[in-house]
Design a protein around this motif. Structure first.
Motif, PDB file in Angstrom:
ATOM      1  N   GLY A  39      -8.865   0.617   8.158  1.00 50.30           N
ATOM      2  CA  GLY A  39      -9.551   1.267   9.272  1.00 50.30           C
ATOM      3  C   GLY A  39      -8.568   1.583  10.378  1.00 50.30           C
ATOM      4  N   LEU A  40      -8.495   2.847  10.771  1.00 48.86           N
ATOM      5  CA  LEU A  40      -7.604   3.267  11.858  1.00 48.86           C
ATOM      6  C   LEU A  40      -8.454   3.620  13.065  1.00 48.86           C
ATOM      7  N   ASN A  41      -8.729   2.620  13.886  1.00 49.99           N
ATOM      8  CA  ASN A  41      -9.588   2.804  15.051  1.00 49.99           C
ATOM      9  C   ASN A  41      -8.808   3.427  16.206  1.00 49.99           C
ATOM     10  N   ILE A  42      -9.535   3.979  17.159  1.00 47.34           N
ATOM     11  CA  ILE A  42      -8.930   4.600  18.337  1.00 47.34           C
ATOM     12  C   ILE A  42      -9.676   4.115  19.574  1.00 47.34           C
ATOM     13  N   VAL A  43      -8.949   3.856  20.642  1.00 46.11           N
ATOM     14  CA  VAL A  43      -9.589   3.463  21.908  1.00 46.11           C
ATOM     15  C   VAL A  43     -10.222   4.703  22.524  1.00 46.11           C
ATOM     16  N   LEU A  44     -11.521   4.625  22.785  1.00 45.26           N
ATOM     17  CA  LEU A  44     -12.267   5.753  23.348  1.00 45.26           C
ATOM     18  C   LEU A  44     -13.007   5.304  24.609  1.00 45.26           C
ATOM     19  N   GLY A  64     -12.468   3.923  10.839  1.00 47.48           N
ATOM     20  CA  GLY A  64     -12.822   2.569  11.239  1.00 47.48           C
ATOM     21  C   GLY A  64     -14.123   2.393  11.973  1.00 47.48           C
ATOM     22  N   GLY A  65     -14.817   3.478  12.291  1.00 48.49           N
ATOM     23  CA  GLY A  65     -16.040   3.375  13.073  1.00 48.49           C
ATOM     24  C   GLY A  65     -17.301   3.354  12.225  1.00 48.49           C
ATOM     25  N   PRO A  66     -18.430   3.785  12.796  1.00 49.12           N
ATOM     26  CA  PRO A  66     -19.705   3.799  12.076  1.00 49.12           C
ATOM     27  C   PRO A  66     -19.871   5.054  11.213  1.00 49.12           C
ATOM     28  N   GLY A  67     -21.080   5.267  10.715  1.00 50.08           N
ATOM     29  CA  GLY A  67     -21.391   6.478   9.968  1.00 50.08           C
ATOM     30  C   GLY A  67     -20.643   6.568   8.648  1.00 50.08           C
ATOM     31  N   GLN A 101     -15.643   2.070  20.746  1.00 47.17           N
ATOM     32  CA  GLN A 101     -15.905   2.107  19.313  1.00 47.17           C
ATOM     33  C   GLN A 101     -15.486   0.783  18.694  1.00 47.17           C
ATOM     34  N   GLU A 102     -16.442   0.039  18.194  1.00 47.19           N
ATOM     35  CA  GLU A 102     -16.139  -1.217  17.518  1.00 47.19           C
ATOM     36  C   GLU A 102     -15.824  -0.931  16.056  1.00 47.19           C
ATOM     37  N   PRO A 103     -14.853  -1.624  15.486  1.00 41.83           N
ATOM     38  CA  PRO A 103     -14.607  -1.466  14.050  1.00 41.83           C
ATOM     39  C   PRO A 103     -15.844  -1.861  13.266  1.00 41.83           C
ATOM     40  N   ASN A 104     -16.130  -1.120  12.196  1.00 40.35           N
ATOM     41  CA  ASN A 104     -17.261  -1.513  11.372  1.00 40.35           C
ATOM     42  C   ASN A 104     -16.938  -2.820  10.641  1.00 40.35           C
ATOM     43  N   ALA A 105     -17.964  -3.438  10.096  1.00 43.12           N
ATOM     44  CA  ALA A 105     -17.839  -4.812   9.581  1.00 43.12           C
ATOM     45  C   ALA A 105     -17.210  -4.896   8.196  1.00 43.12           C
ATOM     46  N   ILE A 127       0.843  -1.198   0.000  1.00 41.94           N
ATOM     47  CA  ILE A 127       0.000   0.000   0.000  1.00 41.94           C
ATOM     48  C   ILE A 127       0.876   1.245   0.000  1.00 41.94           C
ATOM     49  N   GLU A 128       0.794   2.033  -1.056  1.00 39.45           N
ATOM     50  CA  GLU A 128       1.585   3.247  -1.194  1.00 39.45           C
ATOM     51  C   GLU A 128       0.734   4.513  -1.218  1.00 39.45           C
ATOM     52  N   SER A 129      -0.478   4.409  -1.752  1.00 44.28           N
ATOM     53  CA  SER A 129      -1.329   5.588  -1.906  1.00 44.28           C
ATOM     54  C   SER A 129      -2.718   5.329  -1.336  1.00 44.28           C
ATOM     55  N   THR A 130      -3.221   6.292  -0.572  1.00 48.65           N
ATOM     56  CA  THR A 130      -4.542   6.169   0.039  1.00 48.65           C
ATOM     57  C   THR A 130      -5.341   7.443  -0.180  1.00 48.65           C
ATOM     58  N   ILE A 131      -6.633   7.319  -0.045  1.00 48.88           N
ATOM     59  CA  ILE A 131      -7.526   8.471   0.034  1.00 48.88           C
ATOM     60  C   ILE A 131      -8.249   8.382   1.369  1.00 48.88           C
ATOM     61  N   VAL A 132      -8.160   9.438   2.144  1.00 55.99           N
ATOM     62  CA  VAL A 132      -8.755   9.468   3.472  1.00 55.99           C
ATOM     63  C   VAL A 132     -10.184   9.995   3.383  1.00 55.99           C
ATOM     64  N   ILE A 133     -11.106   9.280   3.967  1.00 59.99           N
ATOM     65  CA  ILE A 133     -12.502   9.714   4.025  1.00 59.99           C
ATOM     66  C   ILE A 133     -12.846  10.006   5.485  1.00 59.99           C
ATOM     67  N   PHE A 134     -13.153  11.275   5.748  1.00 61.98           N
ATOM     68  CA  PHE A 134     -13.565  11.716   7.082  1.00 61.98           C
ATOM     69  C   PHE A 134     -15.051  12.070   7.051  1.00 61.98           C
ATOM     70  N   GLY A 135     -15.686  12.040   8.213  1.00 64.26           N
ATOM     71  CA  GLY A 135     -17.075  12.453   8.321  1.00 64.26           C
ATOM     72  C   GLY A 135     -17.688  11.928   9.601  1.00 64.26           C
ATOM     73  N   SER A 136     -18.891  12.338   9.868  1.00 66.51           N
ATOM     74  CA  SER A 136     -19.530  12.029  11.142  1.00 66.51           C
ATOM     75  C   SER A 136     -19.798  10.545  11.332  1.00 66.51           C
ATOM     76  N   ALA A 137     -19.563  10.092  12.568  1.00 63.95           N
ATOM     77  CA  ALA A 137     -19.915   8.727  12.950  1.00 63.95           C
ATOM     78  C   ALA A 137     -21.422   8.595  13.163  1.00 63.95           C
TER      79      ALA A 137
END
Length: 294
Positions: A160-165, A139-142, A169-173, A65-75
């Motif tokens: 998915g880059l999850n974070i302990v909160l 890595g979460g919902p939404g 937050q469970e990783p989505n499926a 993996i060399e190139s990614t596109i990051v998708i951000f937005g509300s959970a």
């Protein structure tokens, strides 16, 4: 003949017998790298931070993996069918406030579907490139779920880059299991969002989304990170939320800073801007981005 001169750390870890007189909880007999209690000490924070930087780096490198596109937005943005179901339930209660909130959720659910379509489009179209592009989310919902789901829909891998909160937050499926990571440190997670990214795609969201959006903008504005497309879905949402022109008029940002990002409305619009910026239609090759950002 390539023969090791010394046993591996894994071999020695399996050889250690902890049933001896020094195997008790008060003993320091454990190998340092197998001693979880030792690794969790306050003094070991620099080592833990290094491990959080290194583990996703090594795994992604192994997967090419060399190139990614990051998708951000509300959970909190729901899939359309779930949002509609909740609206039907709210209407059944006859409580006006519940209905208004459910109606807003239905309106916002359109972004879930657009994020899903965009991720599928990126995954499918980039397969013909010498360097495929992988979708990465928190890595979460939404919206995060929608991004991973879109890649999954077309048989692609995604990260998915999850974070302990405090609120778990469970990783989505829909994340590719071998590319599903978990972080303790927000700072290291943020680095991995940016290290390989060729674009940031931002959907409506709250504090977390705004945090990531403005951090990437600041890195680019200050020259700490190379310039790359920042695409923001939903002009109406963003212009109501942030008075961009007011920042210019008061001298808080330069007029040219408004060129750091572009508004888009559809998955096709977003892909077209990326294709134009990188010349996807002209050449099948793009260069991996991460080395320039470390």
């Amino acid at each position: 003949m390539n023969v090791r001169n010394f046993p591996t750390a894994e071999e020695d870890a399996h050889l250690v017998h902890e049933k001896s007189r020094y195997g008790g909880p008060e003993s320091s007999y454990k190998l340092a790298f197998t001693d979880t209690e030792f690794l969790l000490r306050e003094e070991l924070r620099p080592v833990r931070m290094q491990l959080e930087l290194l583990k996703p780096e090594v795994v992604q490198h192994e997967h090419g993996i060399e190139s990614t596109i990051v998708i951000f937005g509300s959970a909190r943005i729901l899939p359309p069918e779930v949002a509609q179901q909740r609206l039907d339930q709210a209407r059944a209660t006859g409580i006006e406030q519940n209905e208004r909130r459910a109606e807003a959720a239905v309106a916002m659910s359109l972004y879930y579907e657009e994020a899903r379509r965009f991720a599928a489009l990126v995954t499918e179209r980039s397969r013909t490139l010498d360097t495929p592009i992988y979708v990465v989310t928190g890595g979460g919902p939404g919206i995060m779920e929608a991004g991973n789901r879109g890649a999954f829909d077309v048989g692609g891998k995604s990260i998915g880059l999850n974070i302990v909160l405090p609120h778990e937050q469970e990783p989505n499926a829909y994340i590719t299991p071998e590319l599903c990571f978990q972080f303790h440190y927000f700072a290291l997670r943020k680095m991995h969002f940016v290290m390989r990214s060729i674009a940031l795609v931002c959907f409506p969201g709250g504090f977390g989304t705004l945090d990531e959006l403005f951090e990437v903008m600041t890195l680019i504005q200050t020259g700490k990170s190379r310039r790359r497309p920042i695409l923001m879905f939903g002009r109406a949402f963003w212009e109501k939320l942030i008075n961009w022109q007011h920042l210019v008029d008061t001298g808080m940002i330069s007029p040219g800073d408004l060129q750091l990002f572009h508004f888009v409305e559809t998955a096709e619009d977003a892909w077209s801007r990326l294709a134009e910026h990188y010349g996807f239609d002209a050449t099948p090759t793009i260069t991996g981005a991460y080395a320039e950002d470390v």
